[in-house]
Structure formats: C-alpha cells, structure tokens
Design a protein around this motif. Structure first.
Motif, PDB file in Angstrom:
ATOM      1  N   THR A   1      18.797  -0.572  19.074  1.00 14.56           N
ATOM      2  CA  THR A   1      19.673   0.376  18.390  1.00 14.56           C
ATOM      3  C   THR A   1      20.810  -0.450  17.788  1.00 14.56           C
ATOM      4  OG1 THR A   1      19.156   2.104  19.987  1.00 14.56           O
ATOM      5  CG2 THR A   1      21.243   2.334  18.786  1.00 14.56           C
ATOM      6  N   ILE A   2      21.286  -0.096  16.599  1.00 15.55           N
ATOM      7  CA  ILE A   2      22.410  -0.816  15.986  1.00 15.55           C
ATOM      8  C   ILE A   2      23.542   0.171  15.717  1.00 15.55           C
ATOM      9  CG2 ILE A   2      23.222  -2.191  14.025  1.00 15.55           C
ATOM     10  CD1 ILE A   2      20.405  -3.290  13.712  1.00 15.55           C
ATOM     11  N   ILE A   3      24.724  -0.166  16.236  1.00 22.36           N
ATOM     12  CA  ILE A   3      25.914   0.676  16.064  1.00 22.36           C
ATOM     13  C   ILE A   3      27.036  -0.188  15.511  1.00 22.36           C
ATOM     14  CG2 ILE A   3      27.626   2.115  17.241  1.00 22.36           C
ATOM     15  CD1 ILE A   3      25.452   2.650  19.395  1.00 22.36           C
ATOM     16  N   LYS A   4      27.658   0.277  14.422  1.00 23.63           N
ATOM     17  CA  LYS A   4      28.798  -0.444  13.835  1.00 23.63           C
ATOM     18  C   LYS A   4      30.099   0.155  14.351  1.00 23.63           C
ATOM     19  CE  LYS A   4      30.740  -2.019   9.408  1.00 23.63           C
ATOM     20  NZ  LYS A   4      31.125  -3.325   9.868  1.00 23.63           N
ATOM     21  N   LEU A   5      30.955  -0.717  14.895  1.00 26.27           N
ATOM     22  CA  LEU A   5      32.264  -0.297  15.390  1.00 26.27           C
ATOM     23  C   LEU A   5      33.334  -1.076  14.643  1.00 26.27           C
ATOM     24  CD1 LEU A   5      31.669  -0.588  19.235  1.00 26.27           C
ATOM     25  CD2 LEU A   5      31.509   1.460  17.844  1.00 26.27           C
ATOM     26  N   THR A   6      34.329  -0.382  14.137  1.00 27.59           N
ATOM     27  CA  THR A   6      35.424  -1.093  13.476  1.00 27.59           C
ATOM     28  C   THR A   6      36.625  -1.139  14.410  1.00 27.59           C
ATOM     29  OG1 THR A   6      36.215   0.942  12.457  1.00 27.59           O
ATOM     30  CG2 THR A   6      34.659  -0.387  11.156  1.00 27.59           C
ATOM     31  N   LEU A   7      37.546  -2.056  14.127  1.00 26.03           N
ATOM     32  CA  LEU A   7      38.728  -2.189  14.975  1.00 26.03           C
ATOM     33  C   LEU A   7      39.596  -0.936  14.947  1.00 26.03           C
ATOM     34  CD1 LEU A   7      39.674  -5.920  14.366  1.00 26.03           C
ATOM     35  CD2 LEU A   7      38.713  -4.907  16.427  1.00 26.03           C
ATOM     36  N   ASP A   8      39.442  -0.120  13.887  1.00 31.89           N
ATOM     37  CA  ASP A   8      40.199   1.140  13.846  1.00 31.89           C
ATOM     38  C   ASP A   8      39.383   2.309  14.427  1.00 31.89           C
ATOM     39  OD1 ASP A   8      38.408   1.415  11.788  1.00 31.89           O
ATOM     40  OD2 ASP A   8      39.896   1.857  10.251  1.00 31.89           O
ATOM     41  N   SER A   9      38.418   1.978  15.293  1.00 34.56           N
ATOM     42  CA  SER A   9      37.649   2.936  16.099  1.00 34.56           C
ATOM     43  C   SER A   9      36.677   3.825  15.338  1.00 34.56           C
ATOM     44  CB  SER A   9      38.592   3.817  16.937  1.00 34.56           C
ATOM     45  OG  SER A   9      39.345   3.003  17.783  1.00 34.56           O
ATOM     46  N   GLN A  10      36.212   3.393  14.187  1.00 35.34           N
ATOM     47  CA  GLN A  10      35.163   4.144  13.512  1.00 35.34           C
ATOM     48  C   GLN A  10      33.822   3.714  14.105  1.00 35.34           C
ATOM     49  OE1 GLN A  10      35.371   4.299   9.196  1.00 35.34           O
ATOM     50  NE2 GLN A  10      37.537   3.827   9.286  1.00 35.34           N
ATOM     51  N   VAL A  11      32.938   4.683  14.314  1.00 32.44           N
ATOM     52  CA  VAL A  11      31.632   4.421  14.908  1.00 32.44           C
ATOM     53  C   VAL A  11      30.565   4.950  13.950  1.00 32.44           C
ATOM     54  CG1 VAL A  11      30.099   4.912  16.859  1.00 32.44           C
ATOM     55  CG2 VAL A  11      32.577   4.699  17.241  1.00 32.44           C
ATOM     56  N   LYS A  12      29.560   4.095  13.648  1.00 31.26           N
ATOM     57  CA  LYS A  12      28.489   4.511  12.755  1.00 31.26           C
ATOM     58  C   LYS A  12      27.164   3.980  13.301  1.00 31.26           C
ATOM     59  CE  LYS A  12      26.958   4.239   7.961  1.00 31.26           C
ATOM     60  NZ  LYS A  12      27.130   3.578   6.675  1.00 31.26           N
ATOM     61  N   VAL A  13      26.193   4.872  13.531  1.00 28.45           N
ATOM     62  CA  VAL A  13      24.877   4.449  13.992  1.00 28.45           C
ATOM     63  C   VAL A  13      24.074   3.993  12.770  1.00 28.45           C
ATOM     64  CG1 VAL A  13      22.732   5.154  15.120  1.00 28.45           C
ATOM     65  CG2 VAL A  13      24.934   6.013  15.959  1.00 28.45           C
ATOM     66  N   ILE A  14      23.657   2.721  12.780  1.00 28.64           N
ATOM     67  CA  ILE A  14      22.897   2.150  11.663  1.00 28.64           C
ATOM     68  C   ILE A  14      21.386   2.321  11.881  1.00 28.64           C
ATOM     69  CG2 ILE A  14      22.460   0.018  10.332  1.00 28.64           C
ATOM     70  CD1 ILE A  14      25.394   0.753  10.153  1.00 28.64           C
ATOM     71  N   ARG A  15      20.941   2.075  13.132  1.00 34.83           N
ATOM     72  CA  ARG A  15      19.518   2.209  13.447  1.00 34.83           C
ATOM     73  C   ARG A  15      19.394   2.750  14.866  1.00 34.83           C
ATOM     74  NH1 ARG A  15      16.393  -3.254  13.130  1.00 34.83           N
ATOM     75  NH2 ARG A  15      17.254  -3.628  15.184  1.00 34.83           N
ATOM     76  N   LYS A  16      18.594   3.823  15.025  1.00 30.89           N
ATOM     77  CA  LYS A  16      18.395   4.417  16.358  1.00 30.89           C
ATOM     78  C   LYS A  16      17.232   3.765  17.053  1.00 30.89           C
ATOM     79  CE  LYS A  16      20.453   8.899  15.801  1.00 30.89           C
ATOM     80  NZ  LYS A  16      20.323  10.295  15.873  1.00 30.89           N
TER      81      LYS A  16
END
Length: 188
Positions: A173-188
């Motif tokens: 699974t790939i999840i993108k996290l930014t330092l300003d706490s945004q979370v985005k699932v790239i691949r499940k």
C-alpha cells in the motif's frame, strides 16, 4: 543456500556499487545502497525508467527511518503501527540518500521491513536499501521469481538465492503524508 551466506554475498556486491535481485516483504525487487548515486543510476538504466520516477527505499527500523528523514509526522508512526499489510509511506524532506532517489517535490517513498533477509542485510549495510519491482518500466510486476524476465536477471550483479518459489500477489500500500498533515492514499 542459507540466509547468512546470501546476506554476505549481497552485501559484498552492494558495498562495491553493485545491484541485486532479491525477495522483499512484497514482490521481488532490484536493489542497491540507497546512498550510492551511481548504483541507483544502474537500476534506472536496467529498468529503462526515467529518473523523474522515484523508487522506494527500505529501512529496518525507527533508527534508520530517522537517518533518512529529519521530521516524521506522528501520523506516520500510527499508520505503521496499525497497518496489516506492508505499507510504503511517501514523506517530505529526505536526507542522507542518493539525490536521484528524491522526487521532484522533495519527497521519498520509504517502507519499514521485518522480512529477515532485507532486515539483516540492512543491519549489515547500516544503510537503507533501494527497492523497485523486478521488471522493465511499464511492464507487469512479476508475482514470482520465474516471472522475472531474463533481461532483468542478467542485468543485475547478483541474484539472491532465497524464496525462488515464493508467490506474492500484491505490492505494498502507498500513502503520501506531508509535513502539514495531509494524507493521500496512492495505491491500496
């Protein structure tokens, strides 16, 4: 072959700038020392992959994770604690890795592994390990060793002789996290 022999052989190749074909906690991967820019270039060339498409870096624990990132959002640790399957995180502002592994937005994909071969190899290297699927860019991801193309097998400096019978049906699974706490699932 036993695991210790394979770790020794892979380590010798990696420390001399070589690339290996090895089993990970998910699919078969092509890897090298994640701090060696020339070795990383060899993988891009073998995969016929644009350097703008970044690759995953494996780490074997919190200490190595902190070697690669100054700041790790708290939510990253929570995701890793609760993940039931191998999970790759894309985090901002990596450090101490080859520049050609870092994405244009100054992020890096990282996965913490427990798989014994990968874990012990990195313990020996004291460095993170590149991991990218064992295929030519754009081709299907092999689910087992026997599906890996001869071009890939011949193109690496060493093939790890473990788990050749293992079949894996899905990458992490790939999840993108930014330092300003945004979370985005790239691949499940």
């Amino acid at each position: 072959m036993d695991i210790n022999t394979e770790i020794h052989n892979a380590y010798e190749v990696i420390k001399n700038g070589g690339i290996i074909l090895y089993p990970t906690d998910t699919v078969w991967g092509i890897g090298c020392d994640a701090t060696n820019e020339e070795a990383v270039k060899k993988i891009y060339a073998l995969k016929k992959r644009e350097e703008s498409k970044s690759m995953i870096v494996l780490v074997n624990g919190e200490r190595m994770m902190h070697q690669v990132f100054n700041e790790i959002p708290e939510v990253a640790w929570q995701i890793l604690d609760f993940a039931e399957n191998p999970t790759t995180l894309i985090l901002d502002k990596p450090k101490n890795v080859a520049k050609n592994l870092i994405a244009e937005d100054n992020s890096l994909a990282v996965r913490m592994v427990n798989e014994p071969f990968c874990f012990k190899l990195m313990e020996r290297m004291k460095k993170p390990l590149v991991s990218t699927s064992a295929n030519i860019s754009g081709m299907f991801t092999p689910k087992s060793f026997k599906e890996i193309s001869p071009e890939i097998i011949k193109g690496v400096d060493y093939v790890v002789n473990l788990h050749h019978e293992k079949i894996c049906d899905k990458p992490s699974t790939i999840i993108k996290l930014t330092l300003d706490s945004q979370v985005k699932v790239i691949r499940k």
